[in-house]
Design a protein around this motif. Structure first.
Motif, PDB file in Angstrom:
ATOM      1  N   PHE A 167      -6.343  -7.444  -1.874  1.00 37.43           N
ATOM      2  CA  PHE A 167      -6.634  -7.168  -0.392  1.00 37.43           C
ATOM      3  C   PHE A 167      -5.408  -6.997   0.508  1.00 37.43           C
ATOM      4  O   PHE A 167      -5.530  -6.202   1.338  1.00 37.43           O
ATOM      5  N   ARG A 168      -4.368  -7.636  -0.110  1.00 38.17           N
ATOM      6  CA  ARG A 168      -3.256  -7.564   0.862  1.00 38.17           C
ATOM      7  C   ARG A 168      -2.653  -6.071   0.972  1.00 38.17           C
ATOM      8  O   ARG A 168      -2.181  -5.548   1.971  1.00 38.17           O
ATOM      9  N   CYS A 200      -4.579  -3.882   3.324  1.00 36.31           N
ATOM     10  CA  CYS A 200      -4.803  -4.429   4.621  1.00 36.31           C
ATOM     11  C   CYS A 200      -4.332  -3.041   5.688  1.00 36.31           C
ATOM     12  O   CYS A 200      -4.797  -2.680   6.701  1.00 36.31           O
ATOM     13  N   ILE A 230      -6.804  -0.210   5.662  1.00 33.64           N
ATOM     14  CA  ILE A 230      -8.044  -0.909   6.363  1.00 33.64           C
ATOM     15  C   ILE A 230      -7.826  -0.828   8.024  1.00 33.64           C
ATOM     16  O   ILE A 230      -8.641  -0.408   8.819  1.00 33.64           O
ATOM     17  N   ALA A 231      -6.802  -1.463   8.556  1.00 34.41           N
ATOM     18  CA  ALA A 231      -6.298  -1.287   9.662  1.00 34.41           C
ATOM     19  C   ALA A 231      -6.392   0.037  10.364  1.00 34.41           C
ATOM     20  O   ALA A 231      -6.952   0.358  11.321  1.00 34.41           O
ATOM     21  N   ASN A 268       2.747  -3.133   1.857  1.00 32.08           N
ATOM     22  CA  ASN A 268       2.497  -4.154   1.092  1.00 32.08           C
ATOM     23  C   ASN A 268       2.308  -3.781  -0.357  1.00 32.08           C
ATOM     24  O   ASN A 268       1.989  -4.722  -1.197  1.00 32.08           O
TER      25      ASN A 268
END
Length: 557
Positions: free
Chosen positions: A49-50, A53, A56-57, A260
């Motif tokens: 998920f990291r 991120c 997604i943002a 990331n």
């Protein structure tokens, strides 16, 4: 324009086009090189998920303008009851039925203009810059509406917000498509329709408690906040930056998107650097292809004289006529008025909120359904379900008006079921087919033409609502009219519409070349042509073995 249908369900075009790898051996060796690049990048991508991120943002922020798009679409439903002669709560403006129909439909008729101009702006100045420019007509439009002293001012304000909806929705979807990880693309694009449905719910909720001018003033915030977030947080699309030769900026954008991501094993480059190399290869390939093909206006125009051009255009026109006059968008733009006239005792604003919520939920459910089931059965089932709901709702409305029934909650429940059944097929699928049915040579232009035709038909249906009501003798007749049209839409689909689910582009193209325009008479021939493979054609092994990520990338090329 339907933000839920046009934004969300066009994703299914990509899913259906994945199988089109055999076309021209998919550019042969040059594509094989890119496939290898995609494979190598795919195995380096982190799946936590990291690592997602930033994407997604970026998707959440880029799609945030869809909230005000939803508000703009639903706004006529809360405005018209407040300014009509019969139930006016405003001391300054009164609108006749004809004027009210213009207020409701104007936002639709300017959508093709906004789409065409927005496309040029998006390609010339960037995806995010187009989103920023959308704020200008949006802010001006909402101010004009909030300060309106007469009906023409309301219409002008609606026109400006209509242009803004095009400029603020399509670039966001394109941007998300270009920055999202391949397997997450569909999920991230769903931010758009989800935000639009949220905007509709907010419009109905505010219209229940607030004056329509207050709602217009508050909409300025939903227009400006996305501008601030886009300007200071997320970077421009790296694919667009590479296409403009701005490689250094593209590199910075990719570093932000992949910041990331772990360092790829056994490689000195970061994932962002590898992605940049791939984008440069893609861009070079596009330039080479454009230099080989003639892209002039008349070259494209002649392709529409072929069966692969005019046949799908005629079929889509008929499908959109049945879609629009089955009441799908009329019940959205006039929801409060429509519910009041049915005699339902359920608060029309509360019912409208429920309708918006149901549309939002069904847009998510339908993403799965369109990937799983065939198009034709979904549309036919949808049309029959809509017809049953409207037929029963018409009977209950008649009984309520005659005083023979006290179950005044039934029309509202049937309208909710009508919305659910419409979302199964007749609402979303025609929008996806605006690109599915056309060959790749004219797909972009044909999609724009079909999209414009759909919005013109939508304008006519919304514009003529009150005239239709007078013609068929009131709201009962309107509901029965919707039922008949929905049933005819199912029959039309059964006779004329070809199946595209799971079909290759070459199979769809061959259908229009070799088959009759009547699908029922062409089904056996179509099956034969689909199963027949040229003996001389040897598929490229690299392409056949490529994974889904590389297939999708090649389709984008």
């Amino acid at each position: 324009m339907d933000p839920i249908g046009a934004s969300c369900f066009n994703l299914q075009i990509e899913e259906n086009a994945r199988a089109n790898l055999d076309e021209n051996d998919r550019k042969n060796e040059q594509l094989a090189e890119i496939i290898c690049s995609v494979r190598s990048l795919s195995k380096y991508e982190g799946r936590s998920f990291r690592t997602l991120c930033p994407q997604i943002a970026a998707a959440a922020i880029a799609a945030s303008y869809h909230i005000v798009v939803g508000i703009a679409l639903a706004y006529s439903a809360i405005l018209i009851p407040s300014i009509s002669n019969e139930t006016s709560t405003d001391g300054e403006i009164y609108a006749t039925k004809t004027e009210s129909s213009w207020i409701a439909s104007t936002i639709v008729i300017v959508t093709p203009i906004g789409g065409i101009t927005g496309g040029f702006i998006m390609d010339s100045y960037g995806r995010l810059n187009t989103l920023k420019l959308a704020v200008i007509p949006s802010v001006i439009g909402w101010i004009v509406i909030a300060m309106a002293q007469n009906v023409p001012m309301l219409i002008i304000g609606r026109m400006l917000t209509g242009i803004a909806t095009s400029w603020g929705s399509s670039p966001a979807i394109v941007y998300i498509t270009e920055i999202a990880r391949v397997d997450m693309r569909g999920s991230l694009i769903s931010f758009g329709p989800a935000y639009a449905s949220l905007g509709m719910v907010l419009a109905f909720l505010k219209g229940w408690f607030l004056h329509w001018r207050t709602v217009a003033w508050m909409s300025l915030g939903y227009s400006v906040i996305p501008l601030i977030l886009i300007s200071f947080i997320i970077p421009e699309s790296p694919a667009w930056l590479v296409s403009k030769g701005r490689v250094e900026e593209a590199s910075k954008s990719l570093k932000w998107i992949h910041r990331n991501q772990p360092q790829p094993e056994h490689r000195t480059e970061s994932l962002a650097e590898l992605q940049l190399q791939l984008l440069q290869k893609e861009h070079q390939l596009k330039l080479e292809e454009e230099s080989k093909k003639g892209n002039g206006f008349w070259t494209k125009a002649k392709l529409f004289l072929r069966p692969t051009g005019y046949k799908p255009l005629i079929i889509l026109f008929g499908l959109f006529v049945f879609q629009q006059f089955s009441g799908i968008y009329i019940t959205l733009f006039y929801s409060v008025t429509f519910l009041k006239e049915t005699g339902s005792t359920v608060n029309p604003y509360l019912a409208s909120i429920l309708i918006g919520t149901v549309r939002c939920i069904m847009s998510c459910v339908n993403t799965y359904m369109l990937r799983t089931f065939h198009r034709r059965p979904l549309i036919m089932l949808s049309g029959v379900g809509m017809a049953c709901c409207m037929l029963l709702s018409g009977f209950f409305t008649m009984w309520i008006n005659n005083g023979t029934s006290t179950q005044k909650w039934v029309p509202t429940c049937l309208l909710l079921l009508y919305v659910i059944t419409s979302m199964i097929g007749l609402l979303p699928i025609p929008w996806t087919m605006t690109a599915e049915l056309f060959p790749i040579e004219i797909r972009g232009i044909a999609h724009s033409i079909a999209y414009s035709i759909a919005n013109i038909v939508m304008f006519v249906s919304i514009q003529t609502f009150y005239s239709l009501e007078d013609l068929v003798g009131g709201i009962v007749g309107v509901q029965w009219f919707f039922a008949v049209v929905a049933l005819m839409g199912s029959l039309y689909t059964f006779i004329f519409l070809p199946e595209t689910h799971g079909k290759k582009l070459s199979e769809i193209t061959n259908y229009f070349v070799n088959s009759s325009a009547i699908y029922l008479l062409s089904r056996n021939k179509n099956k034969t042509s689909q199963n027949k493979k040229p003996a001389s054609r040897v598929p490229n092994k690299n392409i056949v073995k490529s994974n889904k990520q590389s297939e999708k990338l090649i389709n984008d090329i």
